[in-house]
Each structure stands twice: as structure tokens, then as C-alpha cells.
Design an enzyme around this catalytic site. Structure first.
Site, PDB file in Angstrom:
ATOM      1  N   SER A   8       0.842  -1.199   0.000  1.00  0.00           N
ATOM      2  CA  SER A   8       0.000   0.000   0.000  1.00  0.00           C
ATOM      3  C   SER A   8       0.879   1.251   0.000  1.00  0.00           C
ATOM      4  O   SER A   8       1.616   1.485  -0.949  1.00  0.00           O
ATOM      5  CB  SER A   8      -0.970  -0.061   1.175  1.00  0.00           C
ATOM      6  OG  SER A   8      -1.943   0.954   1.107  1.00  0.00           O
TER       7      SER A   8
ATOM      8  N   HIS B 154      -4.225  -0.150  -4.710  1.00  0.00           N
ATOM      9  CA  HIS B 154      -5.648  -0.348  -4.389  1.00  0.00           C
ATOM     10  C   HIS B 154      -6.555   0.057  -5.560  1.00  0.00           C
ATOM     11  O   HIS B 154      -7.687   0.523  -5.333  1.00  0.00           O
ATOM     12  CB  HIS B 154      -6.069   0.473  -3.160  1.00  0.00           C
ATOM     13  CG  HIS B 154      -5.400   0.100  -1.885  1.00  0.00           C
ATOM     14  ND1 HIS B 154      -5.806  -0.953  -1.101  1.00  0.00           N
ATOM     15  CD2 HIS B 154      -4.346   0.668  -1.231  1.00  0.00           C
ATOM     16  CE1 HIS B 154      -5.040  -1.020  -0.018  1.00  0.00           C
ATOM     17  NE2 HIS B 154      -4.138  -0.054  -0.092  1.00  0.00           N
TER      18      HIS B 154
END
Length: 232
Positions: free
Chosen positions: A121, A158
Site C-alpha cells: 500500500s 488499491h
């Protein structure tokens, strides 16, 4: 030789925290996983450094993980590390701390000299050219948006295609189009959850369960399939 594993997200579907990528990390680290893994927790705004450190230890089942906040001389810790792990959370906060502690160049130099880098992330996001294609709210202003540039293009982790039903804001494709309108010479790699980049030197391989999308200014969006290798 530069070695990095950039993971789009800490979870994939309902697999749980770091479970879908646990074997990727193990294979990537190899013998280096037997030594201390230096963990950077600064993106974890809603948990303490100690809590974040313990969570990663528990999920990766590796007691050799030690957070950089425990070191007084953080630059020496980076220089002496065989591997560095950078956790997800808020990219603005992560980069803010790395600049405030003057660690950006130290990490870049260490990785370019052979220290293994893996992150998920936000930790993957800052391995790109800049953090300007993060999805995060700008809760704090870092000194610069320039990131580690281990992967010399933009990363959007994402990634979710299309608009959510009932939501009237911009889609991720539209946001990336806005970025490219303002930064016409850049390339953005959009990484759906479940995808990762494995970098060895100047070669990058797409890993995982989902293809990556490549965005360029006023060009058709192209798909970079799992297993594809390309030069960076």
C-alpha cells in the site's frame, strides 16, 4: 543489484492481513529473512509504532522484525539492514516522517546497494517516482512529494475500476487522467489489490492475482498481465 517487492495492498478479498502475500515475502527475502528485518511503521496513523510492529510480527510469523522507531541512530539501522519493510497506511504521513528524519536518501542508497525492500500500500506507493497518485487524504504536508524512485514511474495502489453505484465523485480512471493532464510525460501503473511488482535490477515482473493497468497521456489504457516482465 536493486531488489524490491511492491505489494498493492495488505489484503486481497477476504484472505486477511498479509496472508495472500506471505509466501511472496518469504521467497523474496530468502536467507535475508533469517536476519533482522527493519520495519518502517510511520504510515500507521491509527495505531502506535509498537502495535504496528507487533501486528506485522504476528502475521508474518517472524520475530526478527524490528521497528526503526526503536533505534536512536536510524540511518545506521538502515545502512546495516539486509532488508527493509515499509507498511501501509497514510502515504502523506509516511513521507512526512521519512523527510523529517532525513531518511529518504539513506533508504535509496541502501536499496541500490543491495538491501532488499518490500512494502505494501503506502509502502509500495513511495517506491515509485512520487506519491502524487496516492489515494490517501492529505492529513499532513511532507517536505516534498518526491518519493524513493526505486520504480521510476507512478504507482496507484488499491486500484478499483469504474464508479461505485450511487457515488457521484470521479472514478480512479478519471483521477489518473487528471494527473496525466497535469503531468503529460509521466506513466502511471494502476495496481489492483492482489497484484505486486517484483523488481530485480532493471527488470520488473507483475505478480499476483490481477493484471496491472498502464496509463499514459492521451493513449489507450493497456493491461500488463501477471507474469509479464518489463525493463524499468
Amino acid at each position: 543489484m536493486k531488489q524490491a517487492l511492491l505489494i498493492s495492498a495488505s489484503s486481497y478479498q477476504d484472505t486477511g492481513y498479509l496472508r495472500h502475500c506471505k509466501n511472496w515475502v518469504k521467497d523474496f527475502l530468502g536467507d535475508a529473512g533469517k536476519d533482522e528485518i527493519l520495519f518502517v511503521p510511520y504510515a500507521g496513523v491509527r495505531r502506535s509504532n509498537e502495535e504496528y510492529e507487533q501486528k506485522v510480527i504476528d502475521r508474518l510469523k517472524n520475530k526478527n522484525i524490528k521497528s526503526i522507531h526503536r533505534y536512536e541512530d536510524k540511518k545506521s539501522a538502515i545502512k546495516n539492514a539486509r532488508s527493509i519493510a515499509v507498511g501501509g497506511g497514510n502515504t502523506f504521513m509516511l513521507l512526512h516522517y521519512l523527510y523529517a528524519l532525513d531518511l529518504i536518501e539513506t533508504i535509496k542508497e541502501a536499496v541500490n546497494n543491495g538491501t532488499k525492500y518490500f512494502g505494501w500500500s503506502a509502502g509500495a506507493n513511495i517506491a515509485g517516482k512520487t506519491m502524487m497518485t496516492t489515494n490517501d487524504m492529505p492529513i499532513i504536508m511532507p517536505r516534498s512529494f518526491d518519493a524513493l524512485n526505486l520504480f521510476p514511474y507512478q504507482i496507484n495502489p488499491h486500484f478499483i475500476s469504474g464508479k461505485i453505484s450511487g457515488h457521484n465523485g470521479e472514478s480512479r480512471e478519471e483521477r489518473i487522467e487528471e494527473f496525466l493532464t497535469a503531468n503529460k510525460n509521466d506513466i502511471v501503473y494502476a495496481m489492483p489489490e492482489g497484484s505486486a511488482f517484483l523488481i530485480n535490477g532493471d527488470v520488473c515482473e507483475v505478480k499476483g492475482f490481477a493484471d496491472v493497468l498502464k496509463f499514459e497521456y492521451q493513449k489507450e489504457i493497456s493491461s500488463v498481465k501477471v507474469g509479464t516482465k518489463f525493463k524499468i
